[in-house]
Design a protein around this motif. Structure first.
Motif, PDB file in Angstrom:
ATOM      1  N   ALA A 170       0.854  -1.182   0.000  1.00 51.17           N
ATOM      2  CA  ALA A 170       0.000   0.000   0.000  1.00 51.17           C
ATOM      3  C   ALA A 170       0.895   1.239   0.000  1.00 51.17           C
ATOM      4  O   ALA A 170       1.504   1.562   1.019  1.00 51.17           O
ATOM      5  CB  ALA A 170      -0.901  -0.009   1.233  1.00 51.17           C
ATOM      6  N   PRO A 171       1.029   1.931  -1.138  1.00 52.08           N
ATOM      7  CA  PRO A 171       2.025   2.997  -1.247  1.00 52.08           C
ATOM      8  C   PRO A 171       1.721   4.263  -0.463  1.00 52.08           C
ATOM      9  O   PRO A 171       2.621   4.854   0.149  1.00 52.08           O
ATOM     10  CB  PRO A 171       2.069   3.289  -2.749  1.00 52.08           C
ATOM     11  N   ILE A 172       0.457   4.698  -0.479  1.00 52.05           N
ATOM     12  CA  ILE A 172       0.094   5.962   0.167  1.00 52.05           C
ATOM     13  C   ILE A 172      -1.417   5.972   0.350  1.00 52.05           C
ATOM     14  O   ILE A 172      -2.143   5.413  -0.477  1.00 52.05           O
ATOM     15  CB  ILE A 172       0.560   7.163  -0.698  1.00 52.05           C
ATOM     16  N   PRO A 173      -1.948   6.554   1.435  1.00 54.33           N
ATOM     17  CA  PRO A 173      -3.406   6.594   1.595  1.00 54.33           C
ATOM     18  C   PRO A 173      -4.068   7.257   0.396  1.00 54.33           C
ATOM     19  O   PRO A 173      -3.695   8.361   0.011  1.00 54.33           O
ATOM     20  CB  PRO A 173      -3.593   7.431   2.872  1.00 54.33           C
ATOM     21  N   PRO A 174      -5.025   6.583  -0.233  1.00 52.85           N
ATOM     22  CA  PRO A 174      -5.626   7.124  -1.458  1.00 52.85           C
ATOM     23  C   PRO A 174      -6.628   8.233  -1.184  1.00 52.85           C
ATOM     24  O   PRO A 174      -7.222   8.320  -0.114  1.00 52.85           O
ATOM     25  CB  PRO A 174      -6.315   5.897  -2.059  1.00 52.85           C
ATOM     26  N   GLN A 175      -6.815   9.074  -2.184  1.00 51.15           N
ATOM     27  CA  GLN A 175      -7.873  10.074  -2.193  1.00 51.15           C
ATOM     28  C   GLN A 175      -8.674   9.905  -3.464  1.00 51.15           C
ATOM     29  O   GLN A 175      -8.090   9.842  -4.545  1.00 51.15           O
ATOM     30  CB  GLN A 175      -7.269  11.484  -2.112  1.00 51.15           C
ATOM     31  N   PRO A 176     -10.016   9.828  -3.382  1.00 55.19           N
ATOM     32  CA  PRO A 176     -10.784   9.827  -2.144  1.00 55.19           C
ATOM     33  C   PRO A 176     -10.561   8.552  -1.341  1.00 55.19           C
ATOM     34  O   PRO A 176     -10.192   7.525  -1.919  1.00 55.19           O
ATOM     35  CB  PRO A 176     -12.227   9.915  -2.638  1.00 55.19           C
ATOM     36  N   PRO A 177     -10.786   8.624  -0.023  1.00 56.71           N
ATOM     37  CA  PRO A 177     -10.576   7.434   0.816  1.00 56.71           C
ATOM     38  C   PRO A 177     -11.500   6.298   0.395  1.00 56.71           C
ATOM     39  O   PRO A 177     -12.579   6.523  -0.160  1.00 56.71           O
ATOM     40  CB  PRO A 177     -10.926   7.931   2.228  1.00 56.71           C
ATOM     41  N   VAL A 178     -11.050   5.083   0.658  1.00 61.70           N
ATOM     42  CA  VAL A 178     -11.850   3.895   0.370  1.00 61.70           C
ATOM     43  C   VAL A 178     -12.334   3.321   1.693  1.00 61.70           C
ATOM     44  O   VAL A 178     -11.529   2.890   2.523  1.00 61.70           O
ATOM     45  CB  VAL A 178     -11.021   2.846  -0.412  1.00 61.70           C
ATOM     46  N   GLY A 179     -13.655   3.309   1.873  1.00 63.78           N
ATOM     47  CA  GLY A 179     -14.208   2.925   3.160  1.00 63.78           C
ATOM     48  C   GLY A 179     -13.968   1.483   3.550  1.00 63.78           C
ATOM     49  O   GLY A 179     -13.755   1.180   4.718  1.00 63.78           O
ATOM     50  N   HIS A 180     -13.964   0.581   2.566  1.00 60.65           N
ATOM     51  CA  HIS A 180     -13.861  -0.841   2.893  1.00 60.65           C
ATOM     52  C   HIS A 180     -12.415  -1.309   2.982  1.00 60.65           C
ATOM     53  O   HIS A 180     -12.154  -2.458   3.283  1.00 60.65           O
ATOM     54  CB  HIS A 180     -14.591  -1.673   1.841  1.00 60.65           C
ATOM     55  N   TRP A 181     -11.456  -0.413   2.710  1.00 63.47           N
ATOM     56  CA  TRP A 181     -10.039  -0.834   2.693  1.00 63.47           C
ATOM     57  C   TRP A 181      -9.215   0.216   3.415  1.00 63.47           C
ATOM     58  O   TRP A 181      -8.995   1.298   2.882  1.00 63.47           O
ATOM     59  CB  TRP A 181      -9.574  -1.015   1.255  1.00 63.47           C
ATOM     60  N   LYS A 182      -8.804  -0.095   4.623  1.00 58.02           N
ATOM     61  CA  LYS A 182      -8.060   0.890   5.414  1.00 58.02           C
ATOM     62  C   LYS A 182      -6.806   0.267   6.025  1.00 58.02           C
ATOM     63  O   LYS A 182      -6.709   0.067   7.235  1.00 58.02           O
ATOM     64  CB  LYS A 182      -8.950   1.444   6.530  1.00 58.02           C
ATOM     65  N   PRO A 183      -5.830  -0.061   5.194  1.00 62.54           N
ATOM     66  CA  PRO A 183      -4.603  -0.688   5.728  1.00 62.54           C
ATOM     67  C   PRO A 183      -3.607   0.359   6.237  1.00 62.54           C
ATOM     68  O   PRO A 183      -2.517   0.517   5.703  1.00 62.54           O
ATOM     69  CB  PRO A 183      -4.075  -1.434   4.507  1.00 62.54           C
ATOM     70  N   GLU A 184      -4.013   1.114   7.283  1.00 57.85           N
ATOM     71  CA  GLU A 184      -3.152   2.189   7.770  1.00 57.85           C
ATOM     72  C   GLU A 184      -1.746   1.695   8.096  1.00 57.85           C
ATOM     73  O   GLU A 184      -0.747   2.344   7.763  1.00 57.85           O
ATOM     74  CB  GLU A 184      -3.770   2.858   9.007  1.00 57.85           C
ATOM     75  N   ALA A 185      -1.667   0.542   8.759  1.00 63.20           N
ATOM     76  CA  ALA A 185      -0.346   0.008   9.123  1.00 63.20           C
ATOM     77  C   ALA A 185       0.474  -0.294   7.880  1.00 63.20           C
ATOM     78  O   ALA A 185       1.690  -0.098   7.849  1.00 63.20           O
ATOM     79  CB  ALA A 185      -0.506  -1.244   9.978  1.00 63.20           C
ATOM     80  N   SER A 186      -0.192  -0.761   6.824  1.00 66.49           N
ATOM     81  CA  SER A 186       0.519  -1.095   5.592  1.00 66.49           C
ATOM     82  C   SER A 186       1.145   0.129   4.948  1.00 66.49           C
ATOM     83  O   SER A 186       2.224   0.060   4.371  1.00 66.49           O
ATOM     84  CB  SER A 186      -0.444  -1.762   4.601  1.00 66.49           C
ATOM     85  N   PHE A 187       0.474   1.280   5.029  1.00 68.10           N
ATOM     86  CA  PHE A 187       1.023   2.484   4.434  1.00 68.10           C
ATOM     87  C   PHE A 187       2.357   2.837   5.068  1.00 68.10           C
ATOM     88  O   PHE A 187       3.304   3.223   4.390  1.00 68.10           O
ATOM     89  CB  PHE A 187       0.045   3.647   4.568  1.00 68.10           C
TER      90      PHE A 187
END
Length: 288
Positions: A170-187
């Motif tokens: 997961a390279p960077i938190p996407p915009q717009p955010p994706v509600g069903h996919w939140k791999p914060e630790a992966s970023f």
């Protein structure tokens, strides 16, 4: 701790203010030419010609004075650091694979994924490219895809490089955010590694390069989409808005000046429609 937090917040706010002030600087923005209405004028940042930190002006030793001999020395430094040829970077997404098991070792290509890779290899062969480098992510699905492609193209298999920086993530938190996919630790885990991969492989040619070069990279969907955004200086947060099929070809060219253009984005026109996929199956299916 409160003082440190205040300092950190103040520093961040200062950086943000500086950044957005630069964007509003008339020398740093361009306006749409098709309207004079201030209400519809939009701004965008100018191209950063030194994005790879290899602009000759940034590599030459600055002039100490304006004497002719110093000017000659500076001009010689500039000439010594000028790129003369282009770099072509061709990115291949791996073929379809079966997402079973909890480790990468069990994520092998499906029959369809192997067929997709073969079509891609044949297409690359038809393009008649003489490859300078072939690099593949060290994940199983990328390695298997690369192996099938290498059976179709003219390249010494012993010279293929494996790179752990190219692993999916997961390279960077996407915009717009994706509600069903939140791999914060992966970023946090993957972002710096994927950015390091971009800096490793994306740059203008070295001054001693004597012809256009062609580098083949076999990798993953998220990584390729991030690379495209970064190379074209689009907002990197927009990577998830792009969709590319399995075994697709994406072709980016870096000119001697540092300008970057895209020739193909996720091209799969050479694969029969019934074999096109972009999502991961949960169970094996027969390919007819």
């Amino acid at each position: 701790m409160r003082k440190f937090a205040a300092f950190a917040c103040g520093t961040g706010a200062g950086f943000a203010a500086y950044y957005f002030q630069k964007l509003r600087d008339p020398l740093q923005v361009v306006h749409n030419s098709w309207t004079n209405s201030e209400r519809h004028i939009s701004e965008c940042a100018l191209w950063d010609s030194n994005w790879d930190f290899r602009d000759p002006k940034s590599l030459a030793r600055p002039m100490k004075n304006d004497k002719p001999q110093e000017q000659n020395r500076y001009n010689a430094d500039l000439e010594k650091n000028v790129s003369k040829y282009a770099r072509h970077i061709i990115l291949i997404r791996h073929g379809e694979y079966l997402d079973v098991g909890e480790t990468d070792e069990t994520h092998h290509l499906t029959d369809r994924g192997r067929l997709q890779a073969k079509y891609t290899g044949k297409r690359l062969h038809e393009l008649g490219i003489k490859w300078d480098k072939v690099i593949a992510s060290n994940m199983v699905r990328a390695q298997e895809t690369a192996e099938i492609i290498l059976n179709e193209i003219d390249f010494d298999k012993t010279k293929v490089k494996s790179c752990s920086y190219l692993r999916e993530g997961a390279p960077i938190p996407p915009q717009p955010p994706v509600g069903h996919w939140k791999p914060e630790a992966s970023f946090f885990r993957d972002g710096a590694r994927i950015e390091a991969a971009f800096r490793r492989y994306f740059h203008r040619a070295l001054p001693d390069q004597e012809k256009d070069s062609y580098t083949l990279i076999v990798g993953h969907g998220n990584v390729i989409r991030y690379f495209v955004c970064r190379a074209l200086q689009f907002p990197a947060e927009g990577w998830l808005r792009i969709n590319i099929n399995h075994a697709s070809i994406t072709w980016l060219t870096i000119s001697p000046s540092g300008n970057v253009s895209i020739k193909y984005l996720g091209d799969t026109g050479f694969i029969p429609a019934k074999h096109l996929t972009n999502r991961i199956p949960r169970e094996a299916k027969n390919v007819v």
